[in-house]
Write an enzyme that holds these catalytic residues in place. Structure first.
Site, short mmCIF file in Angstrom:
data_model
loop_
_atom_site.label_atom_id
_atom_site.label_comp_id
_atom_site.label_asym_id
_atom_site.label_seq_id
_atom_site.Cartn_x
_atom_site.Cartn_y
_atom_site.Cartn_z
N LYS A 264 22.89 -27.73 -6.20
CA LYS A 264 23.44 -28.01 -7.53
C LYS A 264 22.31 -28.49 -8.46
O LYS A 264 21.19 -28.79 -8.00
CB LYS A 264 24.55 -29.06 -7.38
CG LYS A 264 25.76 -28.53 -6.56
CD LYS A 264 26.83 -29.61 -6.38
CE LYS A 264 28.02 -29.07 -5.60
NZ LYS A 264 29.08 -30.11 -5.44
N TYR B 287 35.26 -22.89 -9.11
CA TYR B 287 36.02 -24.11 -8.80
C TYR B 287 37.47 -24.01 -9.30
O TYR B 287 38.08 -25.04 -9.58
CB TYR B 287 35.32 -25.33 -9.41
CG TYR B 287 34.13 -25.83 -8.60
CD1 TYR B 287 34.26 -26.20 -7.26
CD2 TYR B 287 32.87 -25.95 -9.18
CE1 TYR B 287 33.18 -26.67 -6.52
CE2 TYR B 287 31.78 -26.41 -8.45
CZ TYR B 287 31.94 -26.77 -7.12
OH TYR B 287 30.87 -27.25 -6.39
N PHE C 1 38.67 -34.70 -13.04
CA PHE C 1 37.21 -34.58 -13.11
C PHE C 1 36.74 -33.15 -13.38
O PHE C 1 35.54 -32.91 -13.48
CB PHE C 1 36.56 -35.11 -11.82
CG PHE C 1 37.00 -34.40 -10.56
CD1 PHE C 1 36.44 -33.18 -10.19
CD2 PHE C 1 38.00 -34.94 -9.77
CE1 PHE C 1 36.85 -32.52 -9.04
CE2 PHE C 1 38.42 -34.28 -8.60
CZ PHE C 1 37.85 -33.07 -8.25
N ARG D 220 29.06 -26.97 6.63
CA ARG D 220 29.80 -28.11 6.08
C ARG D 220 29.39 -29.40 6.81
O ARG D 220 29.31 -30.47 6.21
CB ARG D 220 31.31 -27.89 6.22
CG ARG D 220 31.84 -26.69 5.43
CD ARG D 220 32.21 -26.99 4.02
NE ARG D 220 33.34 -27.89 3.89
CZ ARG D 220 33.83 -28.27 2.70
NH1 ARG D 220 33.28 -27.81 1.57
NH2 ARG D 220 34.84 -29.10 2.63
N THR E 247 32.14 -35.08 1.15
CA THR E 247 32.06 -34.89 -0.30
C THR E 247 31.46 -36.12 -0.99
O THR E 247 30.62 -35.98 -1.88
CB THR E 247 33.47 -34.61 -0.87
OG1 THR E 247 34.03 -33.51 -0.15
CG2 THR E 247 33.42 -34.27 -2.34
N ARG F 193 23.94 -34.73 2.30
CA ARG F 193 24.46 -35.72 1.33
C ARG F 193 24.24 -37.14 1.84
O ARG F 193 23.97 -38.05 1.05
CB ARG F 193 25.94 -35.44 1.07
CG ARG F 193 26.17 -34.18 0.22
CD ARG F 193 27.66 -33.83 0.21
NE ARG F 193 27.97 -32.69 -0.66
CZ ARG F 193 29.11 -32.02 -0.59
NH1 ARG F 193 30.03 -32.36 0.30
NH2 ARG F 193 29.33 -31.01 -1.41
N ASN G 279 26.40 -34.71 -5.84
CA ASN G 279 26.27 -34.60 -4.38
C ASN G 279 25.41 -33.41 -3.91
O ASN G 279 25.53 -32.95 -2.79
CB ASN G 279 27.65 -34.64 -3.71
CG ASN G 279 28.57 -33.52 -4.12
OD1 ASN G 279 28.18 -32.63 -4.87
ND2 ASN G 279 29.79 -33.55 -3.61
N HIS H 25 26.54 -27.47 -2.49
CA HIS H 25 27.87 -26.90 -2.24
C HIS H 25 27.84 -26.06 -0.98
O HIS H 25 26.85 -25.37 -0.71
CB HIS H 25 28.29 -26.00 -3.41
CG HIS H 25 29.42 -25.07 -3.04
ND1 HIS H 25 30.73 -25.47 -3.01
CD2 HIS H 25 29.41 -23.78 -2.63
CE1 HIS H 25 31.49 -24.44 -2.61
NE2 HIS H 25 30.71 -23.40 -2.37
N GLU I 105 32.90 -16.17 -2.50
CA GLU I 105 31.88 -16.81 -3.32
C GLU I 105 30.57 -16.02 -3.34
O GLU I 105 29.91 -15.95 -4.38
CB GLU I 105 31.66 -18.26 -2.84
CG GLU I 105 32.89 -19.12 -3.12
CD GLU I 105 32.87 -20.50 -2.44
OE1 GLU I 105 31.85 -20.85 -1.81
OE2 GLU I 105 33.89 -21.21 -2.55
P1 GTP Z 1 31.77 -28.40 -2.69
O1 GTP Z 1 30.98 -27.98 -1.49
O2 GTP Z 1 30.93 -28.57 -3.92
O3 GTP Z 1 32.96 -27.50 -2.92
O4 GTP Z 1 32.29 -29.87 -2.32
P2 GTP Z 1 33.44 -30.28 -1.31
O5 GTP Z 1 34.06 -29.06 -0.70
O6 GTP Z 1 32.87 -31.31 -0.40
O7 GTP Z 1 34.49 -30.99 -2.29
P3 GTP Z 1 35.62 -30.31 -3.21
O8 GTP Z 1 35.65 -28.84 -3.04
O9 GTP Z 1 36.87 -31.09 -2.99
O10 GTP Z 1 35.08 -30.68 -4.66
C1 GTP Z 1 34.12 -29.86 -5.29
C2 GTP Z 1 33.13 -30.71 -6.03
O11 GTP Z 1 33.78 -31.37 -7.12
C3 GTP Z 1 32.53 -31.86 -5.22
O12 GTP Z 1 31.45 -31.48 -4.40
C4 GTP Z 1 32.07 -32.79 -6.32
O13 GTP Z 1 30.84 -32.34 -6.91
C5 GTP Z 1 33.18 -32.62 -7.34
N1 GTP Z 1 34.21 -33.65 -7.15
C6 GTP Z 1 35.18 -33.71 -6.22
N2 GTP Z 1 35.93 -34.81 -6.36
C7 GTP Z 1 35.40 -35.49 -7.40
C8 GTP Z 1 35.71 -36.72 -8.05
O14 GTP Z 1 36.63 -37.43 -7.67
N3 GTP Z 1 34.92 -37.07 -9.10
C9 GTP Z 1 33.88 -36.29 -9.54
N4 GTP Z 1 33.15 -36.70 -10.59
N5 GTP Z 1 33.56 -35.13 -8.95
C10 GTP Z 1 34.30 -34.74 -7.91
MG MG Z 2 34.73 -27.42 -1.85
#
Ligand code: GTP
Ligand code: MG
Length: 149
Positions: free
Chosen positions: A9, A49, A57, A85, A91, A102, A112, A115, A126
């Site tokens: 990212k 997304y 958010f 993962r 996350t 992370r 973070n 992705h 994707e």
């Molecule tokens: P990705 O690998 O990026 O998809 O992350 P993930 O699968 O661990 O988490 P998820 O798909 O639920 O959320 C996607 C992304 O949205 C996260 O990696 C964060 O960058 C962002 N995100 C998720 N929850 C929050 C939140 O509560 N606050 C904020 N600011 N960002 C969030």
């Molecule tokens: Mg995700």
């Protein structure tokens, strides 16, 4: 074949963590089949997304992902989606185990650094979304016999 979409990212790119992050997947033994630096347009970030569209958010997330260049990667391997993962970690980086990307390199969910696709179907979806025809390369690692018996 199983494949996953991994993306450094904008914070990871700005912080100079690209090599470190690529290296973790490379050393693990997965096959890199696509790689590019890319400025993500808003519509692509929203499509990527789309499952999070209703979240409070979501606008911040789109601003974050489009705030600077990202590094897009396609990785192949047996079990690569779940394993990536695990290498990435939770996350919320404060909850991510030490030793994960992370867990070692980030402090906040909104920054973070990386992705990873959450299912093999999303891995394919994707990679199709982020890479154009011809940008994903099929090849065989010379080290393949030293990775799998
Ligand atoms: P990705 O690998 O990026 O998809 O992350 P993930 O699968 O661990 O988490 P998820 O798909 O639920 O959320 C996607 C992304 O949205 C996260 O990696 C964060 O960058 C962002 N995100 C998720 N929850 C929050 C939140 O509560 N606050 C904020 N600011 N960002 C969030
Ligand atoms: Mg995700």
């Amino acid at each position: 074949v199983e494949e996953t979409y991994i993306m450094v990212k904008p914070d990871g790119v700005q912080r100079g963590l690209v090599g470190e992050i690529i290296s973790r997947f490379e050393k693990k033994g997965f096959l890199l089949k696509g790689l590019k630096l890319f400025q993500c347009p808003k519509d692509l970030a929203e499509e990527h997304y789309k499952d999070l569209k209703g979240k409070s958010f979501f606008p911040k997330l789109i601003d974050y992902i489009t705030s600077g260049p990202v590094v897009c990667m396609a990785w192949e391997g047996v079990g690569v989606v779940a394993s990536a993962r695990k290498l990435i970690g939770a996350t919320n980086p404060l909850q991510a185990e030490p030793g994960t990307i992370r867990g070692d390199l980030a402090v906040q969910t909104g920054r973070n650094v990386v992705h990873g696709s959450d299912s093999p179907d999303n891995g394919k979806r994707e990679i199709d979304l982020w890479f154009k025809e011809g940008e994903v390369v099929q090849w065989t690692q010379a080290q393949a016999p030293w990775l799998r018996e």
